[in-house]
Design a protein around this motif. Structure first.
Motif, short mmCIF file in Angstrom:
data_model
loop_
_atom_site.label_atom_id
_atom_site.label_comp_id
_atom_site.label_asym_id
_atom_site.label_seq_id
_atom_site.Cartn_x
_atom_site.Cartn_y
_atom_site.Cartn_z
N ALA A 1 23.01 -6.46 -24.25
CA ALA A 1 24.43 -6.08 -24.26
C ALA A 1 24.92 -5.65 -22.88
O ALA A 1 26.10 -5.40 -22.71
CB ALA A 1 24.67 -4.97 -25.29
N TYR B 1 23.91 -0.34 -29.16
CA TYR B 1 24.12 -0.64 -27.74
C TYR B 1 25.15 0.29 -27.10
O TYR B 1 24.96 0.75 -25.98
CB TYR B 1 24.57 -2.10 -27.55
CG TYR B 1 23.52 -3.08 -28.00
CD1 TYR B 1 22.29 -3.15 -27.34
CD2 TYR B 1 23.74 -3.93 -29.09
CE1 TYR B 1 21.31 -4.05 -27.75
CE2 TYR B 1 22.76 -4.83 -29.50
CZ TYR B 1 21.55 -4.88 -28.84
OH TYR B 1 20.59 -5.76 -29.25
N TYR C 1 30.90 -6.68 -31.50
CA TYR C 1 29.62 -7.32 -31.84
C TYR C 1 28.75 -6.41 -32.69
O TYR C 1 27.96 -6.89 -33.52
CB TYR C 1 28.89 -7.83 -30.59
CG TYR C 1 28.55 -6.82 -29.52
CD1 TYR C 1 27.43 -6.00 -29.61
CD2 TYR C 1 29.37 -6.68 -28.39
CE1 TYR C 1 27.12 -5.09 -28.62
CE2 TYR C 1 29.06 -5.77 -27.39
CZ TYR C 1 27.94 -4.97 -27.51
OH TYR C 1 27.64 -4.05 -26.53
N ASP D 1 31.82 -10.29 -28.45
CA ASP D 1 30.49 -10.91 -28.42
C ASP D 1 30.47 -11.88 -27.24
O ASP D 1 30.56 -13.09 -27.40
CB ASP D 1 30.22 -11.63 -29.75
CG ASP D 1 28.81 -12.20 -29.82
OD1 ASP D 1 28.06 -12.10 -28.81
OD2 ASP D 1 28.46 -12.76 -30.87
N LEU E 1 25.31 -11.91 -29.82
CA LEU E 1 25.17 -10.49 -30.14
C LEU E 1 25.48 -10.18 -31.61
O LEU E 1 25.64 -9.02 -31.98
CB LEU E 1 26.08 -9.66 -29.22
CG LEU E 1 25.65 -9.66 -27.74
CD1 LEU E 1 26.74 -9.05 -26.86
CD2 LEU E 1 24.34 -8.88 -27.56
#
Ligand SMILES: *[C@@H]1O[C@H](CO)[C@@H](O)[C@H](O)[C@H]1NC(C)=O
Ligand SMILES: *[C@@H]1O[C@H](CO)[C@@H](O)[C@H](O)[C@H]1NC(C)=O
Ligand SMILES: *[C@@H]1O[C@H](CO)[C@@H](O)[C@H](O)[C@H]1NC(C)=O
Ligand SMILES: *[C@@H]1O[C@H](CO)[C@@H](O)[C@H](O)[C@H]1NC(C)=O
Ligand SMILES: *[C@@H]1O[C@H](CO)[C@@H](O)[C@H](O)[C@H]1NC(C)=O
Length: 430
Positions: A39, A306, A316, A378, A383
């Motif tokens: 990420a 993330y 995401y 994303d 992701l």
């Protein structure tokens, strides 16, 4: 060619020109680099074909009122600024702005900077020099929020912000003459809530000094409140009434109200760029069987793996939650979805709600969209959303640039509610 064909051609040509002129304003951040792989995001991952303007968040203001970089690798050779400026080689019409301030930077030094002519001119000159020595095309002022006591900003900052913009515009004009270059672009990111707008902006004055205005029409509801609510509803719902803990009318917390309020107070719609959120806000329900909007919460929802912030999920991360199995509800009054599972509840935006917001922008004559922000989409396509790179950013480009403008869409024009700002005698102007 008969007259009707000619008129049709003219109409098509002007629709195409207008479509190209829509603002597609993309914020990027200098902290997404620190997220764990996959990420982690750098400005070189921007797809510049999806934006007309890229706004780099953030630079800050030092104790001498000068603009300075924030992260160690922003301003080094090959660093984040260089990567951002280099996007112009791939997309020659792209404009790249440095955004100054941000929520975390707050108002302390902004208040000091705005308080005297000398301090303002030190800031303005340093900002112009900052752009010209690095090839930024302009400045976005992201001061959150002038005149808001809860941000530590005194009431007179509302009037000083106007003066700052007036002086900034004059300095930009004279620098363009002396340098022979195109004038720098000047924009501001502004609040979308009743209290913030009333406390912060002389809306009928500031627009004349700005190229466009980025309305932050999101963060309307979150776990700082006592109940579930959508991050960025398009419209209010019928049972939203009453005055909130902060003194605002709950029915004002939506994009439609914010956009119409800015316009009603005097900002031209051609300069109003409406914010779209590529993230959601999450809650932990107090009682799992009460899972509607406006239901009680016990606190923020779980942090994303993330982004790592309780109460907040990137798009995401929303996709990952959806992949695990949730109930999704598209709220018909808010025209925006939410999902829930057990005690976790998330209000967010997806292609369905963003289509309605982009249609709203087109049908009502606004300038375009601004999006917060690219690293929450994303961006790699890998992701969790399984819809290719930048699925939301791609979708809002298609919705905006598609030639069909929904002229007859049923966008309600209910009377605006809320308190109007008092017409005060201007104080502390200097
Ligand atoms: C983007 O920048 C990062 C950090 O400077 C670097 O590690 C990476 O290799 C770059 N990616 C590309 C495609 O240039
Ligand atoms: C501010 O300016 C003074 C005098 O030029 C200098 O000594 C000081 O280091 C500067 N402070 C910052 C934070 O740059
Ligand atoms: C002007 O800026 C300087 C440097 O930040 C600060 O020390 C001074 O207090 C400011 N002036 C006012 C009136 O705030
Ligand atoms: C219009 O949008 C669709 C997706 O909804 C997309 O496939 C198409 O390429 C778009 N057309 C233009 C001209 O952008
Ligand atoms: C709040 O909104 C409702 C309708 O949505 C309106 O009846 C009421 O007057 C508003 N209250 C204030 C204080 O603006």
């Amino acid at each position: 060619m008969n007259g009707w064909n000619f008129l049709a051609l003219v109409a098509l040509a002007s629709a195409a020109t207008y479509a190209q002129e829509y603002k597609r304003v993309c914020y990027i951040t200098n902290w997404a680099q620190y997220r764990p792989a996959p990420a982690s995001w750098f400005p070189n991952k921007t797809d510049p074909s999806l934006c007309s303007h890229v706004l780099f968040a953030f630079a800050i203001i030092d104790a001498n009122n000068s603009v300075i970089h924030q992260e160690w690798n922003d301003d080094i050779p090959g660093g984040l600024y260089d990567q951002t400026i280099a996007l112009k080689e791939r997309e020659p019409n792209l404009k790249v702005l440095i955004s100054i301030g941000g929520y975390n930077f707050g108002m302390w030094q902004v208040t000091i900077m705005m308080s005297t002519p000398g301090n303002r001119s030190a800031f303005i000159n340093s900002a112009i020099n900052f752009c010209r020595t690095r090839d930024f095309d302009g400045v976005d002022l992201d001061f959150q929020f002038p005149g808001s006591a809860w941000r530590g900003s005194p009431p007179e900052d509302k009037y000083r912000f106007t003066i700052l913009l007036q002086e900034f515009r004059a300095a930009i004009a004279s620098e363009a003459v002396s340098s022979g270059k195109d004038p720098l672009i000047l924009t501001a990111a502004v609040g979308a809530q009743e209290i913030t707008i009333n406390a912060g902006y002389e809306v009928d004055l500031i627009h004349q000094y700005l190229d466009f205005i980025n309305v932050m029409s999101y963060d309307f509801n979150g776990a700082w409140d006592v109940m579930t609510g959508l991050n960025a509803p398009l419209y209010a719902r019928a049972d939203e009434f009453g005055v909130e803990y902060d003194g605002s009318n709950r029915s004002t917390r939506n994009l439609d109200w914010a956009a119409r309020y800015w316009a009603e107070l005097g900002a031209p719609k051609e300069k109003l760029v409406l914010g779209l959120a590529l993230y959601g806000r999450s809650f932990t329900l107090a009682n799992v069987v009460e899972n509607d909007v406006g239901d009680p919460i016990s606190g923020p929802g779980w942090a994303g793996i993330y982004t790592g912030e309780a109460g907040f999920l990137s798009y995401y991360e929303v996709c990952s939650v959806i992949n695990q199995g949730v109930t999704r509800v598209f709220h018909q009054e808010h025209q925006t979805p939410y999902i829930y599972r057990d005690d976790q509840w998330v209000g967010y935006d997806d292609e369905e709600s963003l289509k309605l917001k982009v249609d709203y922008i087109k049908a009502n004559g606004y300038s375009g969209w601004m999006t917060w922000n690219l690293d929450l989409d994303d961006f790699s396509g890998g992701l969790g959303c399984n819809a290719g790179p930048y699925p939301l950013l791609t979708a809002i480009n298609n919705f905006l640039l598609n030639t069909s403008v929904p002229l007859n869409s049923p966008f309600p024009a209910a009377p605006l509610t809320g308190k109007r700002p008092a017409r005060k005698t201007r104080i502390n102007r200097q």
